[in-house]
Design a protein around this motif. Sequence first.
Motif, PDB file in Angstrom:
ATOM      1  N   ASP A 328      16.769   4.082  58.206  1.00  0.00           N
ATOM      2  CA  ASP A 328      15.323   3.868  58.118  1.00  0.00           C
ATOM      3  C   ASP A 328      14.891   3.632  56.679  1.00  0.00           C
ATOM      4  O   ASP A 328      13.697   3.588  56.384  1.00  0.00           O
ATOM      5  CB  ASP A 328      14.561   5.056  58.721  1.00  0.00           C
ATOM      6  N   ASP A 329      15.879   3.483  55.794  1.00  0.00           N
ATOM      7  CA  ASP A 329      15.580   3.282  54.374  1.00  0.00           C
ATOM      8  C   ASP A 329      16.495   2.186  53.823  1.00  0.00           C
ATOM      9  O   ASP A 329      17.462   2.466  53.110  1.00  0.00           O
ATOM     10  CB  ASP A 329      15.784   4.591  53.611  1.00  0.00           C
ATOM     11  N   PRO A 330      16.225   0.922  54.144  1.00  0.00           N
ATOM     12  CA  PRO A 330      17.124  -0.175  53.761  1.00  0.00           C
ATOM     13  C   PRO A 330      17.291  -0.311  52.251  1.00  0.00           C
ATOM     14  O   PRO A 330      16.468   0.167  51.459  1.00  0.00           O
ATOM     15  CB  PRO A 330      16.427  -1.417  54.348  1.00  0.00           C
ATOM     16  N   GLY A 331      18.361  -0.979  51.868  1.00  0.00           N
ATOM     17  CA  GLY A 331      18.613  -1.256  50.461  1.00  0.00           C
ATOM     18  C   GLY A 331      17.694  -2.331  49.921  1.00  0.00           C
ATOM     19  O   GLY A 331      16.974  -3.009  50.667  1.00  0.00           O
ATOM     20  N   LEU A 332      17.739  -2.519  48.613  1.00  0.00           N
ATOM     21  CA  LEU A 332      16.833  -3.440  47.923  1.00  0.00           C
ATOM     22  C   LEU A 332      17.591  -4.621  47.341  1.00  0.00           C
ATOM     23  O   LEU A 332      18.719  -4.473  46.865  1.00  0.00           O
ATOM     24  CB  LEU A 332      16.110  -2.713  46.788  1.00  0.00           C
ATOM     25  N   SER A 333      16.916  -5.755  47.335  1.00  0.00           N
ATOM     26  CA  SER A 333      17.444  -6.914  46.609  1.00  0.00           C
ATOM     27  C   SER A 333      17.300  -6.671  45.114  1.00  0.00           C
ATOM     28  O   SER A 333      16.647  -5.719  44.686  1.00  0.00           O
ATOM     29  CB  SER A 333      16.673  -8.175  47.002  1.00  0.00           C
ATOM     30  N   ARG A 334      17.899  -7.543  44.314  1.00  0.00           N
ATOM     31  CA  ARG A 334      17.768  -7.372  42.865  1.00  0.00           C
ATOM     32  C   ARG A 334      16.324  -7.546  42.416  1.00  0.00           C
ATOM     33  O   ARG A 334      15.854  -6.849  41.504  1.00  0.00           O
ATOM     34  CB  ARG A 334      18.692  -8.344  42.142  1.00  0.00           C
ATOM     35  N   VAL A 351      12.738   3.627  31.705  1.00  0.00           N
ATOM     36  CA  VAL A 351      14.017   3.182  32.287  1.00  0.00           C
ATOM     37  C   VAL A 351      14.532   1.913  31.609  1.00  0.00           C
ATOM     38  O   VAL A 351      15.580   1.394  31.984  1.00  0.00           O
ATOM     39  CB  VAL A 351      13.889   2.965  33.812  1.00  0.00           C
ATOM     40  N   GLY A 352      13.783   1.422  30.622  1.00  0.00           N
ATOM     41  CA  GLY A 352      14.205   0.216  29.927  1.00  0.00           C
ATOM     42  C   GLY A 352      13.693  -1.054  30.583  1.00  0.00           C
ATOM     43  O   GLY A 352      12.929  -1.016  31.548  1.00  0.00           O
ATOM     44  N   GLU A 353      14.122  -2.179  30.045  1.00  0.00           N
ATOM     45  CA  GLU A 353      13.706  -3.481  30.577  1.00  0.00           C
ATOM     46  C   GLU A 353      14.217  -3.622  32.009  1.00  0.00           C
ATOM     47  O   GLU A 353      15.396  -3.444  32.282  1.00  0.00           O
ATOM     48  CB  GLU A 353      14.283  -4.606  29.714  1.00  0.00           C
ATOM     49  N   PRO A 354      13.332  -3.942  32.960  1.00  0.00           N
ATOM     50  CA  PRO A 354      13.769  -4.104  34.349  1.00  0.00           C
ATOM     51  C   PRO A 354      14.842  -5.186  34.476  1.00  0.00           C
ATOM     52  O   PRO A 354      14.603  -6.342  34.141  1.00  0.00           O
ATOM     53  CB  PRO A 354      12.490  -4.504  35.079  1.00  0.00           C
ATOM     54  N   ASP A 355      16.022  -4.792  34.926  1.00  0.00           N
ATOM     55  CA  ASP A 355      17.121  -5.742  35.048  1.00  0.00           C
ATOM     56  C   ASP A 355      17.793  -5.698  36.420  1.00  0.00           C
ATOM     57  O   ASP A 355      18.749  -6.431  36.669  1.00  0.00           O
ATOM     58  CB  ASP A 355      18.173  -5.483  33.960  1.00  0.00           C
ATOM     59  N   GLY A 356      17.310  -4.817  37.294  1.00  0.00           N
ATOM     60  CA  GLY A 356      17.889  -4.721  38.625  1.00  0.00           C
ATOM     61  C   GLY A 356      19.149  -3.890  38.701  1.00  0.00           C
ATOM     62  O   GLY A 356      19.712  -3.710  39.781  1.00  0.00           O
ATOM     63  N   VAL A 357      19.616  -3.381  37.558  1.00  0.00           N
ATOM     64  CA  VAL A 357      20.814  -2.540  37.530  1.00  0.00           C
ATOM     65  C   VAL A 357      20.364  -1.079  37.593  1.00  0.00           C
ATOM     66  O   VAL A 357      19.656  -0.612  36.706  1.00  0.00           O
ATOM     67  CB  VAL A 357      21.650  -2.795  36.262  1.00  0.00           C
ATOM     68  N   ILE A 358      20.795  -0.387  38.630  1.00  0.00           N
ATOM     69  CA  ILE A 358      20.347   0.996  38.819  1.00  0.00           C
ATOM     70  C   ILE A 358      21.304   1.932  38.090  1.00  0.00           C
ATOM     71  O   ILE A 358      22.308   2.392  38.634  1.00  0.00           O
ATOM     72  CB  ILE A 358      20.273   1.345  40.317  1.00  0.00           C
ATOM     73  N   GLY A 359      20.984   2.179  36.823  1.00  0.00           N
ATOM     74  CA  GLY A 359      21.803   3.049  35.991  1.00  0.00           C
ATOM     75  C   GLY A 359      21.295   4.472  35.984  1.00  0.00           C
ATOM     76  O   GLY A 359      20.400   4.848  36.757  1.00  0.00           O
ATOM     77  N   THR A 360      21.831   5.266  35.063  1.00  0.00           N
ATOM     78  CA  THR A 360      21.514   6.694  35.028  1.00  0.00           C
ATOM     79  C   THR A 360      20.026   6.953  34.801  1.00  0.00           C
ATOM     80  O   THR A 360      19.414   7.787  35.483  1.00  0.00           O
ATOM     81  CB  THR A 360      22.330   7.382  33.918  1.00  0.00           C
ATOM     82  N   LYS A 361      19.410   6.230  33.857  1.00  0.00           N
ATOM     83  CA  LYS A 361      17.991   6.455  33.574  1.00  0.00           C
ATOM     84  C   LYS A 361      17.120   6.152  34.789  1.00  0.00           C
ATOM     85  O   LYS A 361      16.174   6.880  35.093  1.00  0.00           O
ATOM     86  CB  LYS A 361      17.547   5.604  32.387  1.00  0.00           C
TER      87      LYS A 361
END
Length: 392
Positions: A328-334, A351-361
């Motif tokens: 019930d919680d689908p994944g996200l596109s970049r 979290v820094g410049e939005p780049d679509g990479v889900i890092g630690t921050k």
Amino acid sequence: MKTNHLLAACAALSLLLSTPARADWGSCLSGLRHAAAGAGVSQETIARALGSLEPNDAVSFMDKQPEFTTPVWDYISGLVDEERVEEGRGLMHQHARSLQAAEARYGVDPAAIVAVWGVESDFGKSFGKRPVIQSLATLACEAPRRSQYFEKELMAALKILDHGDIASEEFVGSWAGAFGHTQFMPSTFLSTAVDLDGDGRRNIASSAADALGSTANYLHKSGWSHGQPWGFEVRLPDGYSGPSGRTNRQPMSSWGARGVRRIDGGSLGEGRAALLLPAGRDGPAFLVTHNFDAIYAYNAAESYALAICILSDRLRGRPGIQTPWPTDDPGLSRAERRELQALLNQRGYEVGEPDGVIGTKTKEAIADFEGRSGLKRDGRAGLKVLNALRGR
């Protein structure tokens, strides 16, 4: 004064604890130099590559590959999205001559080759930044469980430098030593890379043509059959309890007799296939052929191979996965991941410049926002947290 004594004691203890590790590193590096000389690598290359090398952080990434640790719906949604499909189609047109040459020589269709390129390095935009030699030497010395494997890869990498196919400044890649447009390990490069552009060098780092040709050769050697599908999505009969699993290959007629049907209503065709259930019997189901196994050989993870196969279908103009994932919680596109990061920034998270990479921050910010919003606190970038950030 007591603080100074404490700092001095800590420094002495740190030095004492670090000395054996540094001695072990020096001893291991000396052994690697000796092994390289025995493998026929020139002293000049050995001195240049291993002379004053220090370890890096490669070991910390072992056992953290996303294809093994990420829910399959998150993994595929981030790799097969409209951006990648559109860009991939453009690159198929741009590199049509190289792709046609690769298909003529190795029998692998352009969509499959370009799909590997897209998943492995986002079409050349994400090679990795770690020096290959440094990473492999670190892993050979500091990853006992797989030290022999990484030492073998290091010897192969040194031979690549020695031969001159890849310049040292462009010999960078992932934490594990994979490099270039389609992320070959050094031993794979030695056995499989080709000079498709005809310049006298096999350079998968700076020549997209060489990378595409080399990938086609790899899939060919792994058993790719020209003109055959990798597989297709199917619908299972209600209450299906029959066999499944990538290695359990049976005749198409057997699957038909069990009530398995193509999702598009077409014929199952001939040959043999295995039933893949990446999220169990309640999620999408696929019959996969030996061409799926050829892609699986590139990186032994079913979610990885499936992402490439679905992307290749999209590049051919076919639809993506039709059956919803059992969540019930689908994944996200970049694009959605970048939106999520931008919304987190707007709420004061850094979290820094939005780049679509889900890092630690980003994960830490998501977890904090979830805790404040009454959502399950897991740091996962899913649709629920994105909608909460949107105010929905």
